[in-house]
Design an enzyme around this catalytic site. Structure first.
Site, mmCIF file in Angstrom:
data_model
loop_
_atom_site.group_PDB
_atom_site.id
_atom_site.type_symbol
_atom_site.label_atom_id
_atom_site.label_comp_id
_atom_site.label_asym_id
_atom_site.label_seq_id
_atom_site.Cartn_x
_atom_site.Cartn_y
_atom_site.Cartn_z
ATOM 1 N N LYS A 185 2.096 -17.665 -3.965
ATOM 2 C CA LYS A 185 1.222 -18.550 -4.709
ATOM 3 C C LYS A 185 0.789 -19.696 -3.788
ATOM 4 C CE LYS A 185 1.296 -20.812 -9.280
ATOM 5 N NZ LYS A 185 2.165 -21.051 -10.463
ATOM 6 N N SER A 229 0.062 -19.545 -14.531
ATOM 7 C CA SER A 229 -0.892 -19.964 -13.520
ATOM 8 C C SER A 229 -0.850 -19.109 -12.256
ATOM 9 C CB SER A 229 -0.624 -21.424 -13.132
ATOM 10 O OG SER A 229 0.678 -21.569 -12.583
ATOM 11 N N SER A 263 4.512 -19.498 -16.084
ATOM 12 C CA SER A 263 3.496 -19.141 -15.096
ATOM 13 C C SER A 263 3.854 -17.974 -14.187
ATOM 14 C CB SER A 263 3.145 -20.368 -14.241
ATOM 15 O OG SER A 263 2.402 -21.293 -14.995
#
Length: 459
Positions: free
Chosen positions: A91, A165, A189
């Site tokens: 990420k 996310s 997330s």
């Protein structure tokens, strides 16, 4: 040049090879780390849309060097790390030396001066770091939308969101652009995009994995966890991330084990597809011997009070962003900007009251869970929404709250949790979530592996 072998491997990665299968092939000499990386590149080149990006940055040069190093060590008979040669995506909020950890923003441009702690651990284990993946700006949403880099499409449900996310992380794994990915989980997330993309996502107890070198959203709630194809894959990655020696998960017998399903809150507003998948999963687990009861969970009814006015996430993100907002307000995603700004209205007294209430709820939940082996619920009560459902601010706000509701329970109460795919072939993707007590991560992973087997091979 794309050989037939590379194309075949690329297709197999998209179909779902596990880390164990890949490691066996690497160790037996049936597969080279460079070839595995090239297969991921093939999938990325063919499937990554520049208008709706999965990778916001690919680290091709360093990844190639890491793959070649893994090959050379194996040829020389030198012991290699637990993940040697495996392409892992990150990420875009984990620091990688020399790269920009932009956290989904367009204005952040400072290269990192060193690696995040988890990146150091991955590299020591021999992982090949493929790149930074797309995400909701500053990780502040469970939907995965990003107006700056575009929103990657759900690989299992075209036209629908991937979840967030950690959106690009899940899509990268589902599309075979990496064999696993590492994300953060502040309110689901990791687990939301894993559930929406048909994968396994693990959120550990918060202190299990250090967050040094990770762009924060909420210091009270942030956790780091893996997204992969199986529970065993996640356990292998968790061992590296948490600095533990990896051991295969010991068998776990579900017979007579007691799990609780909350009668309300986490079952509210379920759509029909998720309800059917969840009920089917419970039947399969009961057939494997698990004792599953429905009961009221008193603590859950008190959780909304911890989220009033934006709660910890608004207060702690505003503390971090307050000066940046003054300088870069126009560069923020407006939906993220407005949520961060809510923190300006939370006073010091309000925040301290939140901390006090949260501690009390954590103690209550821990005591209550001692009567069960774990809690089961739908990871998300709805299937992935269509992109157009999020065009209005009203639709965005409503669906974001609904998508985050169930997984946020584990963050607010600092529990460990994992999502497993619960949909059948031809159904829209959904997940079943297992939640365990703080610090019981190893037990939770063993339970989840037994459940995974029961769901994949029902009696």
């Amino acid at each position: 040049m794309k050989t037939q072998e590379t194309l075949t491997l690329a297709a197999e990665l998209s179909a779902g090879l596990t880390l164990r299968q890949l490691i066996d092939d690497l160790e037996e000499g049936n597969l080279q780390a460079r070839a595995l990386l090239e297969a991921c590149w093939v999938n990325s080149d063919e499937k990554d849309d520049p208008e709706a990006r999965v990778y916001t940055a690919r680290f091709d040069q360093t990844a190639c060097a890491e793959a070649e190093a893994a090959n050379a060590l194996r040829r020389a008979g030198v012991p290699v790390g637990e993940l040697a040669g495996l392409p892992i995506a990150l990420k875009a909020l984990f620091d990688v030396a020399g790269e920009v950890s932009h956290a989904g923003s367009r204005w952040w441009s400072e290269p990192a001066v060193g690696d995040a702690c988890i990146v150091t651990r991955l590299r020591r284990a021999g992982a090949v770091i493929t790149g930074h993946t797309n995400m909701t700006e500053f990780a502040y949403s469970g939907l995965g939308l990003n107006p700056h880099f575009g929103t990657p499409e759900n690989p299992l449900a075209p036209g629908r969101i991937p979840g967030g996310s950690s959106s690009g992380s899940a899509v990268a794994v589902a599309q075979g652009m990496a064999v696993a990915a590492i994300g953060t989980d502040t309110g689901g997330s990791v687990r939301i995009p894993a559930a929406f993309c048909g994968l396994v996502g693990f959120k550990p107890s918060q202190r299990r994995i250090p967050r040094d070198g990770t762009f924060p959203l909420s210091d009270s709630l942030d956790s780091i966890g893996p997204i992969a194809r199986s529970v065993a894959c996640c356990a292998r990655l968790d061992a590296v991330l948490s600095g533990r020696a990896y051991r295969s998960l010991a068998p776990y017998d579900l017979s007579g084990r007691r799990f609780v399903v909350p009668e309300t809150y986490m079952l509210d507003a379920m759509d029909d597809t998720v309800a059917q998948a969840f009920d089917r999963s419970l039947r399969q687990l009961r057939a494997a011997g698990a004792v599953i009861v429905e009961a009221p969970v008193p603590v859950l009814g008190a959780l909304p009070e911890l989220m009033e006015g934006g709660g910890f996430t608004a207060a702690e993100s505003y503390f971090l962003h307050r000066e940046w907002l003054a300088e870069h307000a126009g560069s923020y995603d407006p939906r993220v900007h407005s949520r961060i700004e809510k923190g300006a209205n939370i006073s010091a007294a309000d925040y301290l009251e939140l901390c006090k209430r949260r501690q009390a709820r954590m103690c209550e939940m821990d005591a209550w869970l001692q009567g069960y082996d774990g809690l089961l619920a739908p990871t998300v009560p709805i299937v992935p929404p269509r992109m157009q459902e999020l065009e209005s601010d009203e639709g965005y706000a409503r669906l974001n709250l609904l998508v985050l509701r169930n997984p946020t329970v584990a963050n607010l109460l600092d529990l460990c949790a994992i999502t497993l795919p619960s949909h059948a072939a031809g159904e829209l993707p959904s997940g079943i979530m297992l939640v365990g007590r703080n610090g019981q991560d190893d037990t939770l992973l063993r339970q989840a592996q037994a459940m995974e087997d029961a769901l994949r091979h029902p009696c």
